[in-house]
Design an enzyme around this catalytic site. Structure first.
Site, mmCIF file in Angstrom:
data_model
loop_
_atom_site.group_PDB
_atom_site.id
_atom_site.type_symbol
_atom_site.label_atom_id
_atom_site.label_comp_id
_atom_site.label_asym_id
_atom_site.label_seq_id
_atom_site.Cartn_x
_atom_site.Cartn_y
_atom_site.Cartn_z
ATOM 1 N N LEU A 1 0.885 -1.177 0.000
ATOM 2 C CA LEU A 1 0.000 0.000 0.000
ATOM 3 C C LEU A 1 0.914 1.216 0.000
ATOM 4 O O LEU A 1 1.818 1.300 0.837
ATOM 5 C CB LEU A 1 -0.881 0.013 1.259
ATOM 6 C CG LEU A 1 -1.620 1.332 1.538
ATOM 7 C CD1 LEU A 1 -2.729 1.580 0.529
ATOM 8 C CD2 LEU A 1 -2.225 1.313 2.952
ATOM 9 N N GLY B 1 -1.302 12.363 3.512
ATOM 10 C CA GLY B 1 -1.883 13.205 4.560
ATOM 11 C C GLY B 1 -3.237 13.805 4.203
ATOM 12 O O GLY B 1 -3.717 14.721 4.861
ATOM 13 N N ASP C 1 1.184 -6.817 5.357
ATOM 14 C CA ASP C 1 2.591 -6.875 5.729
ATOM 15 C C ASP C 1 3.067 -5.434 5.824
ATOM 16 O O ASP C 1 3.248 -4.786 4.791
ATOM 17 C CB ASP C 1 3.418 -7.595 4.652
ATOM 18 C CG ASP C 1 2.948 -9.026 4.444
ATOM 19 O OD1 ASP C 1 2.681 -9.699 5.444
ATOM 20 O OD2 ASP C 1 2.841 -9.448 3.271
ATOM 21 N N GLN D 1 6.395 2.255 11.532
ATOM 22 C CA GLN D 1 5.514 3.389 11.198
ATOM 23 C C GLN D 1 4.302 2.917 10.376
ATOM 24 O O GLN D 1 3.174 3.357 10.606
ATOM 25 C CB GLN D 1 6.315 4.404 10.393
ATOM 26 C CG GLN D 1 5.953 5.830 10.742
ATOM 27 C CD GLN D 1 6.687 6.807 9.832
ATOM 28 O OE1 GLN D 1 7.751 6.496 9.294
ATOM 29 N NE2 GLN D 1 6.112 7.969 9.656
ATOM 30 N N TYR E 1 -1.673 0.921 10.320
ATOM 31 C CA TYR E 1 -2.702 -0.130 10.316
ATOM 32 C C TYR E 1 -3.378 -0.251 11.687
ATOM 33 O O TYR E 1 -4.598 -0.428 11.771
ATOM 34 C CB TYR E 1 -2.085 -1.468 9.894
ATOM 35 C CG TYR E 1 -1.660 -1.476 8.446
ATOM 36 C CD1 TYR E 1 -2.584 -1.266 7.436
ATOM 37 C CD2 TYR E 1 -0.322 -1.668 8.084
ATOM 38 C CE1 TYR E 1 -2.204 -1.254 6.098
ATOM 39 C CE2 TYR E 1 0.064 -1.657 6.746
ATOM 40 C CZ TYR E 1 -0.881 -1.448 5.771
ATOM 41 O OH TYR E 1 -0.518 -1.428 4.445
#
Ligand SMILES: CC(C)(COP(=O)(O)OP(=O)(O)OC[C@H]1O[C@@H](n2cnc3c(N)ncnc32)[C@H](O)[C@@H]1OP(=O)(O)O)[C@@H](O)C(=O)NCCC(=O)NCCS
Length: 164
Positions: free
Chosen positions: A95, A103, A131, A136, A141
């Protein structure tokens, strides 16, 4: 949080320019540029891109099928599942959002889109696993209620029944 009106679609190499994409993570950029099409052709993973009004790629994620050993899931969830050795899963292996678009809620939108896609599949999966590439990313997640899988801090999941 503002949600920009991005179109999320399957990656189309002929129509989408991947060369400009810059998430700040060379490995994730390289995957989109060099590997994503091959993975789709070989039926090992599919990538989906978020496009702005000029059809610029603002973000992407990739999905593939996977399985999770039942004992890796929390006991509360295990009780709701059949006693198979492993349960079917969808893995969001990657992702990434381009730095120009970070942001603004696009990471969340892509995550929700991936969850809906995984939850809506005709062939069912019990969980979406991710994964995270580092602490960070794992925090991103966890911020979205993902749960750590089997004490592996960079592997997290969300039950797809929750999404439905
Ligand atoms: C991680 C990443 C996908 C987040 O995308 P983004 O578009 O910048 O994030 P969003 O604007 O959608 O953030 C949504 C929410 O997550 C929170 N958030 C973002 N990054 C976070 C982090 N690292 N830890 C905790 N929370 C985070 C935001 O504060 C926001 O919270 P809110 O909804 O309560 O306001 C993006 O920064 C990225 O591509 N980074 C480089 C690659 C990467 O790390 N990928 C992760 C998967 S391996």
């Amino acid at each position: 949080m503002t949600r920009a009106p991005f179109l999320i679609a399957a990656l189309d190499v002929a129509a989408h320019d991947r060369s400009r994409f810059n998430s700040g993570s060379p490995a994730l950029d390289h995957y989109l540029r060099e590997q994503a099409t091959q993975d789709r052709r070989r039926r090992v993973a599919a990538s989906f891109v978020a496009l702005d009004n000029d059809l610029r790629i603002a973000g992407y994620y990739s999905l593939s099928t996977a399985s999770v050993p039942l004992p890796d899931l929390p006991s509360g969830l295990q009780r709701k599942l059949p006693r198979y050795k492993a349960v079917p899963a969808v893995r969001m292996g990657r992702l990434a959002v381009d730095v120009d678009f970070q942001g603004r809620g696009l990471g969340s939108s892509l995550l929700i889109n991936a969850l809906r896609r995984a939850a809506g599949m005709e062939i069912p999966a019990a969980v979406l696993i991710v994964d995270a590439k580092d602490d960070q990313a794992a925090a991103f997640y966890r911020h979205h209620d993902f749960i750590v899988l089997a004490n592996l801090p960079l592997s997290l999941f969300l039950p797809l029944a929750t999404v439905r």
